[in-house]
Design an enzyme around this catalytic site. Structure first.
Site, PDB file in Angstrom:
ATOM      1  N   ASN A  51       0.833  -1.207   0.000  1.00  0.00           N
ATOM      2  CA  ASN A  51       0.000   0.000   0.000  1.00  0.00           C
ATOM      3  C   ASN A  51       0.869   1.259   0.000  1.00  0.00           C
ATOM      4  O   ASN A  51       1.973   1.281   0.561  1.00  0.00           O
ATOM      5  CB  ASN A  51      -0.996  -0.003   1.164  1.00  0.00           C
ATOM      6  CG  ASN A  51      -0.362  -0.134   2.534  1.00  0.00           C
ATOM      7  OD1 ASN A  51       0.702  -0.707   2.678  1.00  0.00           O
ATOM      8  ND2 ASN A  51      -1.025   0.390   3.545  1.00  0.00           N
ATOM      9  N   GLU A  53       0.183   5.251   0.693  1.00  0.00           N
ATOM     10  CA  GLU A  53      -0.808   6.232   1.145  1.00  0.00           C
ATOM     11  C   GLU A  53      -0.497   7.631   0.617  1.00  0.00           C
ATOM     12  O   GLU A  53       0.539   7.857  -0.029  1.00  0.00           O
ATOM     13  CB  GLU A  53      -0.868   6.215   2.682  1.00  0.00           C
ATOM     14  CG  GLU A  53      -1.332   4.856   3.192  1.00  0.00           C
ATOM     15  CD  GLU A  53      -1.626   4.811   4.667  1.00  0.00           C
ATOM     16  OE1 GLU A  53      -1.190   5.716   5.410  1.00  0.00           O
ATOM     17  OE2 GLU A  53      -2.314   3.847   5.082  1.00  0.00           O
ATOM     18  N   GLU A  64      -3.168  -4.353  -3.188  1.00  0.00           N
ATOM     19  CA  GLU A  64      -3.650  -5.122  -4.339  1.00  0.00           C
ATOM     20  C   GLU A  64      -3.598  -4.285  -5.613  1.00  0.00           C
ATOM     21  O   GLU A  64      -3.377  -4.804  -6.715  1.00  0.00           O
ATOM     22  CB  GLU A  64      -5.081  -5.611  -4.095  1.00  0.00           C
ATOM     23  CG  GLU A  64      -5.230  -6.517  -2.886  1.00  0.00           C
ATOM     24  CD  GLU A  64      -5.571  -5.749  -1.612  1.00  0.00           C
ATOM     25  OE1 GLU A  64      -5.052  -4.628  -1.430  1.00  0.00           O
ATOM     26  OE2 GLU A  64      -6.348  -6.273  -0.806  1.00  0.00           O
ATOM     27  N   CYS A  98     -10.709  -3.501  -4.009  1.00  0.00           N
ATOM     28  CA  CYS A  98      -9.675  -4.455  -4.421  1.00  0.00           C
ATOM     29  C   CYS A  98     -10.281  -5.770  -4.885  1.00  0.00           C
ATOM     30  O   CYS A  98      -9.720  -6.456  -5.743  1.00  0.00           O
ATOM     31  CB  CYS A  98      -8.678  -4.661  -3.290  1.00  0.00           C
ATOM     32  SG  CYS A  98      -7.664  -3.189  -3.079  1.00  0.00           S
TER      33      CYS A  98
HETATM   34  N1  THU Z   1      -5.385  -1.518   2.551  1.00  0.00           N
HETATM   35  C1  THU Z   1      -4.845  -2.276   1.566  1.00  0.00           C
HETATM   36  O1  THU Z   1      -3.691  -2.066   1.149  1.00  0.00           O
HETATM   37  N2  THU Z   1      -5.598  -3.270   1.031  1.00  0.00           N
HETATM   38  C2  THU Z   1      -6.858  -3.591   1.444  1.00  0.00           C
HETATM   39  O2  THU Z   1      -7.518  -4.418   0.823  1.00  0.00           O
HETATM   40  C3  THU Z   1      -7.404  -2.969   2.655  1.00  0.00           C
HETATM   41  C4  THU Z   1      -6.714  -1.700   3.069  1.00  0.00           C
HETATM   42  C5  THU Z   1      -4.587  -0.403   3.090  1.00  0.00           C
HETATM   43  C6  THU Z   1      -5.042   0.950   2.639  1.00  0.00           C
HETATM   44  C7  THU Z   1      -4.516   1.834   3.746  1.00  0.00           C
HETATM   45  O3  THU Z   1      -3.202   2.240   3.415  1.00  0.00           O
HETATM   46  C8  THU Z   1      -4.464   0.948   4.957  1.00  0.00           C
HETATM   47  O4  THU Z   1      -4.650  -0.379   4.492  1.00  0.00           O
HETATM   48  C9  THU Z   1      -5.537   1.238   5.985  1.00  0.00           C
HETATM   49  O5  THU Z   1      -6.785   1.273   5.399  1.00  0.00           O
END
Ligand code: THU
Length: 137
Positions: A51, A53, A64, A98
């Protein structure tokens, strides 16, 4: 795609290790929730993502999403199985957006370990709006 890659067993342990390693590259200064994803394609490639941000929170890229980008970057194709984990190494259930991404790039039969139980994308997103729905229009 080679026949052996299509029918070969899913390398779950390799995927879990790759997903955990991917969390090392996660950029999550706002939630501090680090996520890694790893997938194997029908032709046997391993692709990964983490991820990323953003100060404008809604622009955050999920692990994903990053994985799907890696899939495209390395030649495209179809995901056969995906593992998603948090930084603690615990399974991470894919968010709704996702699940839609995985339907597009893995199809309904793609296997997903996102909460410790392996499920198909069709189970995670029943009645999903996939590429076939466009053909129906
Ligand atoms: N997050 C993901 O990377 N994938 C998911 O399917 C659920 C959430 C991340 C996004 C964000 O950076 C952090 O988790 C908290 O929501």
């Amino acid at each position: 795609m080679t026949e052996s890659a299509t029918t070969s067993p899913i390398p779950w342990d390799e995927l879990r290790t790759a997903a955990i390693n991917a969390t090392d590259n996660s950029y999550a200064p706002y939630s501090n929730f680090h996520v890694g994803a790893a997938g194997v394609t029908t032709d046997g490639r391993i692709v990964t993502g983490c991820n990323v941000e953003n100060a404008s929170y809604g622009l955050t890229l999920c692990a994903e999403c990053s994985l799907v980008s890696d899939l495209a970057r390395t030649g495209g194709g179809l995901l056969k199985a995906v593992v998603v984990v948090s930084g603690a190494g615990d399974p991470c259930s894919p968010c709704g957006r996702c699940r839609q991404l995985l339907l597009e790039h893995g199809g309904p039969d793609c296997l997903v370990d996102g909460d410790g139980t392996v499920r198909t994308v069709a189970e995670l997103l029943p009645g999903g709006f996939g590429p076939d729905r466009i053909d129906e229009g």
